[in-house]
Design a protein around this motif. Structure first.
Motif, PDB file in Angstrom:
ATOM      1  N   ILE A 111      38.636  45.973  85.380  1.00  0.00           N
ATOM      2  CA  ILE A 111      39.147  47.343  85.234  1.00  0.00           C
ATOM      3  C   ILE A 111      38.584  47.914  83.938  1.00  0.00           C
ATOM      4  O   ILE A 111      38.608  47.251  82.895  1.00  0.00           O
ATOM      5  CB  ILE A 111      40.694  47.374  85.233  1.00  0.00           C
ATOM      6  CG1 ILE A 111      41.226  48.804  85.237  1.00  0.00           C
ATOM      7  CG2 ILE A 111      41.289  46.586  84.071  1.00  0.00           C
ATOM      8  CD1 ILE A 111      41.320  49.396  86.603  1.00  0.00           C
ATOM      9  N   SER A 112      38.044  49.130  84.011  1.00  0.00           N
ATOM     10  CA  SER A 112      37.393  49.732  82.850  1.00  0.00           C
ATOM     11  C   SER A 112      38.153  50.965  82.384  1.00  0.00           C
ATOM     12  O   SER A 112      39.030  51.486  83.086  1.00  0.00           O
ATOM     13  CB  SER A 112      35.949  50.130  83.203  1.00  0.00           C
ATOM     14  OG  SER A 112      35.962  51.230  84.109  1.00  0.00           O
ATOM     15  N   ASN A 113      37.792  51.455  81.203  1.00  0.00           N
ATOM     16  CA  ASN A 113      38.409  52.685  80.711  1.00  0.00           C
ATOM     17  C   ASN A 113      38.088  53.861  81.624  1.00  0.00           C
ATOM     18  O   ASN A 113      38.892  54.773  81.787  1.00  0.00           O
ATOM     19  CB  ASN A 113      37.984  52.971  79.264  1.00  0.00           C
ATOM     20  CG  ASN A 113      36.484  52.936  79.052  1.00  0.00           C
ATOM     21  OD1 ASN A 113      35.705  52.745  79.989  1.00  0.00           O
ATOM     22  ND2 ASN A 113      36.065  53.106  77.812  1.00  0.00           N
ATOM     23  N   THR A 114      36.927  53.831  82.265  1.00  0.00           N
ATOM     24  CA  THR A 114      36.579  54.879  83.221  1.00  0.00           C
ATOM     25  C   THR A 114      37.518  54.850  84.423  1.00  0.00           C
ATOM     26  O   THR A 114      37.951  55.900  84.918  1.00  0.00           O
ATOM     27  CB  THR A 114      35.128  54.709  83.707  1.00  0.00           C
ATOM     28  OG1 THR A 114      34.244  54.805  82.591  1.00  0.00           O
ATOM     29  CG2 THR A 114      34.758  55.770  84.734  1.00  0.00           C
ATOM     30  N   ASP A 115      37.854  53.661  84.908  1.00  0.00           N
ATOM     31  CA  ASP A 115      38.789  53.536  86.027  1.00  0.00           C
ATOM     32  C   ASP A 115      40.155  54.095  85.647  1.00  0.00           C
ATOM     33  O   ASP A 115      40.827  54.745  86.465  1.00  0.00           O
ATOM     34  CB  ASP A 115      38.943  52.069  86.432  1.00  0.00           C
ATOM     35  CG  ASP A 115      37.653  51.447  86.923  1.00  0.00           C
ATOM     36  OD1 ASP A 115      36.875  52.156  87.585  1.00  0.00           O
ATOM     37  OD2 ASP A 115      37.407  50.263  86.638  1.00  0.00           O
TER      38      ASP A 115
END
Length: 266
Positions: A111-115
């Motif tokens: 899970i990324s900051n973009t997600d």
């Protein structure tokens, strides 16, 4: 959905990983050749052993093994973790991506900051749509419904005559990184009125994007509704997005007023 969304709803399941026995030079090459990767989870089989970032590689010998330089002090997420909790972890830790592991410590996603940003966007837009639907039903005493679908930009009727050039840069970045909000469109007897998203549409048009995701508010076909925004579009000669003017920021009304006041004060 985003109000109760979990990490599992937004994580990427197909995760690129490296082995503890890979060399620093091999991982460095993969980062250089990748599309935006700044590091990889280190796994032995499916089990997560650590994380290797570009920063970890900077001072390491090319022939060193990953397990000797990787970070073992891992911050991870669980698939059932609330997306808002994952957002707090990412914000407070400064980590851009969290490996997602199951109860056995096996890697199931990332899970990324973009997600996380995307999850917040998807929560905000439905609230906006709900308010507009309620307003239409109250003012016109009609029934409306909501759909989610892809809309051809060429089929849209704009309801705003101009956009500002400086905002198009930001909207282009959002589109290129998958962060753009869906459009809000009103389907009034087949006429697709763009209610929200004029800057996004114009940025998409510049990027040669032909269709976009949209929340579509469908007006009861029997209502034969004449909307105020539709009358405004007709009055201003707005038929397609090509009729929207792009205004340079230097000519933004607020900037012009500010500059005039500054000149008068000299």
């Amino acid at each position: 959905m985003a109000a109760n969304a979990t990490v599992e709803d937004y994580m990427t399941r197909d995760v690129a990983t490296v082995s503890p026995d890979d060399t620093v030079s091999e991982v460095s090459r993969r980062i250089v050749e990748s599309d935006g990767h700044t590091g990889f989870p280190v796994t032995d089989g499916r089990h997560v052993e650590g994380f290797i970032s570009a920063r970890d590689l900077l001072a390491a010998d090319d022939n060193a093994r990953v397990f000797t330089v990787m970070s073992e002090d891992l911050v991870v997420a669980h698939p059932e973790m609330k997306i808002n909790d994952a957002a707090r972890v990412i914000l407070r830790s400064g980590i851009q991506k969290l490996p997602v592991v199951d109860d056995a410590g096996n890697l199931v996603g990332i899970i990324s900051n973009t997600d996380v940003i995307r999850s917040q966007i998807e929560r905000a837009t439905p609230e906006k749509v709900g308010k507009l639907m309620h307003t239409l039903e109250e003012i016109h005493d009609i029934d409306v419904s909501e759909e989610r679908r892809q809309i051809e930009l060429s089929e849209l009727t704009p309801t705003q005559s101009r956009v500002y050039a400086d905002e198009l840069q930001g909207r282009s970045y959002e589109l290129e990184h998958g962060l753009a909000e869906p459009l809000v469109v009103i389907d009034n007897a087949g006429t697709l009125l763009l209610a929200d998203g004029h800057h996004r549409v114009m940025a998409a048009n510049r990027l040669d994007i032909e269709e976009m995701d949209a929340y579509v508010i469908v007006v009861d076909a029997a209502a034969e509704l004449e909307l105020g925004m539709q009358r405004t579009a007709e009055k201003e000669g707005l038929e397609t997005i090509d009729d929207i003017s792009v205004v340079d920021y230097a000519r933004h009304p607020l900037i012009e007023t500010t500059e005039r006041l500054q000149e008068e004060g000299r």
